[in-house]
Design a protein around this motif. Structure first.
Motif, PDB file in Angstrom:
ATOM      1  N   LYS A   1     -32.773 -86.253  34.950  1.00  0.00           N
ATOM      2  CA  LYS A   1     -31.890 -86.711  34.004  1.00  0.00           C
ATOM      3  C   LYS A   1     -30.544 -85.538  34.072  1.00  0.00           C
ATOM      4  O   LYS A   1     -29.597 -86.114  33.946  1.00  0.00           O
ATOM      5  CB  LYS A   1     -32.288 -86.882  32.699  1.00  0.00           C
ATOM      6  N   ARG A   2     -31.193 -84.394  34.351  1.00  0.00           N
ATOM      7  CA  ARG A   2     -29.950 -83.367  34.179  1.00  0.00           C
ATOM      8  C   ARG A   2     -29.011 -83.398  35.363  1.00  0.00           C
ATOM      9  O   ARG A   2     -27.890 -83.525  35.189  1.00  0.00           O
ATOM     10  CB  ARG A   2     -30.826 -81.847  34.123  1.00  0.00           C
ATOM     11  N   VAL A   3     -29.659 -83.438  36.588  1.00  0.00           N
ATOM     12  CA  VAL A   3     -28.890 -83.814  37.933  1.00  0.00           C
ATOM     13  C   VAL A   3     -28.095 -85.102  37.875  1.00  0.00           C
ATOM     14  O   VAL A   3     -26.863 -84.972  38.081  1.00  0.00           O
ATOM     15  CB  VAL A   3     -29.899 -83.868  39.149  1.00  0.00           C
ATOM     16  N   ASN A   4     -28.777 -86.197  37.312  1.00  0.00           N
ATOM     17  CA  ASN A   4     -27.927 -87.223  37.131  1.00  0.00           C
ATOM     18  C   ASN A   4     -26.706 -87.091  36.207  1.00  0.00           C
ATOM     19  O   ASN A   4     -25.404 -87.570  36.444  1.00  0.00           O
ATOM     20  CB  ASN A   4     -28.856 -88.180  36.757  1.00  0.00           C
ATOM     21  N   SER A   5     -27.005 -86.447  35.059  1.00  0.00           N
ATOM     22  CA  SER A   5     -25.996 -86.189  34.159  1.00  0.00           C
ATOM     23  C   SER A   5     -24.907 -85.345  34.621  1.00  0.00           C
ATOM     24  O   SER A   5     -23.602 -85.605  34.418  1.00  0.00           O
ATOM     25  CB  SER A   5     -26.554 -85.793  32.857  1.00  0.00           C
ATOM     26  N   ASN A   6     -25.178 -84.105  35.352  1.00  0.00           N
ATOM     27  CA  ASN A   6     -24.131 -83.660  35.996  1.00  0.00           C
ATOM     28  C   ASN A   6     -23.344 -84.093  36.906  1.00  0.00           C
ATOM     29  O   ASN A   6     -22.173 -83.818  36.936  1.00  0.00           O
ATOM     30  CB  ASN A   6     -25.004 -82.297  36.499  1.00  0.00           C
ATOM     31  N   LEU A   7     -23.867 -84.776  37.887  1.00  0.00           N
ATOM     32  CA  LEU A   7     -23.135 -85.577  38.719  1.00  0.00           C
ATOM     33  C   LEU A   7     -22.138 -86.589  38.061  1.00  0.00           C
ATOM     34  O   LEU A   7     -21.011 -86.692  38.532  1.00  0.00           O
ATOM     35  CB  LEU A   7     -24.036 -86.427  39.694  1.00  0.00           C
ATOM     36  N   ILE A   8     -22.687 -87.216  37.185  1.00  0.00           N
ATOM     37  CA  ILE A   8     -21.919 -88.317  36.441  1.00  0.00           C
ATOM     38  C   ILE A   8     -20.809 -87.421  35.502  1.00  0.00           C
ATOM     39  O   ILE A   8     -19.237 -87.793  35.853  1.00  0.00           O
ATOM     40  CB  ILE A   8     -22.640 -89.052  35.416  1.00  0.00           C
ATOM     41  N   HIS A   9     -20.945 -86.445  35.003  1.00  0.00           N
ATOM     42  CA  HIS A   9     -20.007 -85.527  34.316  1.00  0.00           C
ATOM     43  C   HIS A   9     -19.003 -84.916  35.399  1.00  0.00           C
ATOM     44  O   HIS A   9     -17.717 -84.977  35.087  1.00  0.00           O
ATOM     45  CB  HIS A   9     -20.581 -84.242  33.482  1.00  0.00           C
ATOM     46  N   LEU A  10     -19.416 -84.591  36.451  1.00  0.00           N
ATOM     47  CA  LEU A  10     -18.510 -83.971  37.534  1.00  0.00           C
ATOM     48  C   LEU A  10     -17.481 -85.257  37.961  1.00  0.00           C
ATOM     49  O   LEU A  10     -16.281 -84.885  38.098  1.00  0.00           O
ATOM     50  CB  LEU A  10     -19.198 -83.644  38.797  1.00  0.00           C
ATOM     51  N   LEU A  11     -17.837 -86.136  38.079  1.00  0.00           N
ATOM     52  CA  LEU A  11     -17.045 -87.257  38.598  1.00  0.00           C
ATOM     53  C   LEU A  11     -16.434 -87.758  37.217  1.00  0.00           C
ATOM     54  O   LEU A  11     -14.969 -87.797  37.563  1.00  0.00           O
ATOM     55  CB  LEU A  11     -17.929 -88.625  39.004  1.00  0.00           C
ATOM     56  N   ALA A  12     -16.503 -87.699  36.006  1.00  0.00           N
ATOM     57  CA  ALA A  12     -15.767 -88.086  35.081  1.00  0.00           C
ATOM     58  C   ALA A  12     -14.609 -86.906  34.746  1.00  0.00           C
ATOM     59  O   ALA A  12     -13.389 -87.073  34.510  1.00  0.00           O
ATOM     60  CB  ALA A  12     -16.728 -88.222  33.649  1.00  0.00           C
ATOM     61  N   VAL A  13     -15.167 -85.785  34.731  1.00  0.00           N
ATOM     62  CA  VAL A  13     -14.121 -84.580  34.655  1.00  0.00           C
ATOM     63  C   VAL A  13     -13.118 -84.679  35.824  1.00  0.00           C
ATOM     64  O   VAL A  13     -11.810 -84.392  35.554  1.00  0.00           O
ATOM     65  CB  VAL A  13     -14.875 -82.980  34.777  1.00  0.00           C
ATOM     66  N   TYR A  14     -13.398 -84.905  36.988  1.00  0.00           N
ATOM     67  CA  TYR A  14     -12.477 -85.043  38.144  1.00  0.00           C
ATOM     68  C   TYR A  14     -11.479 -86.192  37.765  1.00  0.00           C
ATOM     69  O   TYR A  14     -10.412 -85.957  37.906  1.00  0.00           O
ATOM     70  CB  TYR A  14     -13.264 -85.487  39.529  1.00  0.00           C
ATOM     71  N   LYS A  15     -12.080 -87.435  37.430  1.00  0.00           N
ATOM     72  CA  LYS A  15     -11.264 -88.548  37.111  1.00  0.00           C
ATOM     73  C   LYS A  15     -10.393 -88.275  35.954  1.00  0.00           C
ATOM     74  O   LYS A  15      -9.132 -88.669  35.745  1.00  0.00           O
ATOM     75  CB  LYS A  15     -12.132 -89.794  36.552  1.00  0.00           C
TER      76      LYS A  15
END
Length: 189
Positions: free
Chosen positions: A16-30
């Motif tokens: 869940k932590r890895v998945n959340s970090n990937l989603i957050h990284l994409l959202a921060v970029y966007k």
């Protein structure tokens, strides 16, 4: 066996932590490139919190944590539910991982803000993390623990996107609350 259960809990947390970090990284970029469709709407807060809690239910159930949601059923607020949901899910995941046995998700009106709190009965945040909300996003990477600070940075960006009458949202980490452990606090104007 008890060891297998602990290993499964740790694996679920890490996935869940890895998945959340990937989603957050994409959202921060966007968000940084004005590509994210920021879309605040009015929501019944208790319904929203129950929906977020249902997403975390498998982790909560496997961890055997006592969990409750506390919110006035009539409370309505204006916010982007996708972004706030992602933030709360990340904080819930951390709270379930670090608590002893209890986690509470609380929402209430505090002055001109909607205050959403994730409280646990764990050891609380280390002193170095108890910084002003504007400093939380600049936390250094901790290679020993694997913490990148991305979740806090994402939370800070999401909070500050929410503006109303000259006020903007904020986050903070504190110790105490009803259970005496760590408290992640989101304030939305």
């Amino acid at each position: 066996s008890e060891a297998d259960i602990k290993l499964l809990e740790r694996t679920i947390y890490e996935v869940k932590r890895v998945n959340s970090n990937l989603i957050h990284l994409l959202a921060v970029y966007k968000l940084g490139n004005q590509l994210y469709p920021f879309d605040p709407q009015y929501h019944v807060v208790a319904d929203f919190l129950r929906e977020v809690a249902s997403q975390a239910q498998p982790l909560i159930a496997s961890s055997k944590v006592q969990f409750e949601v506390e919110c006035d059923e009539a409370l309505v607020w204006h916010f982007d539910d996708d972004l706030v949901s992602g933030m709360i899910n990340h904080a819930l995941n951390n709270a379930v991982h670090y608590t002893r046995e209890r986690v509470k998700l609380v929402a209430r009106v505090t002055g001109p803000y909607l205050e959403i709190r994730i409280e646990d009965d764990g050891r609380g945040y280390p002193p170095a993390m108890l910084l002003d909300g504007s400093e939380l996003g600049h936390k250094a990477v901790d290679f020993a623990s694997g913490s990148t600070g991305l979740g806090l940075y994402f939370a800070l960006q999401v909070a500050q996107l929410h503006r109303n009458r000259g006020q903007h949202g904020s986050i903070r980490l504190e110790n105490g609350g009803e259970y005496g452990g760590g408290c992640f606090v989101l304030l939305l104007p």
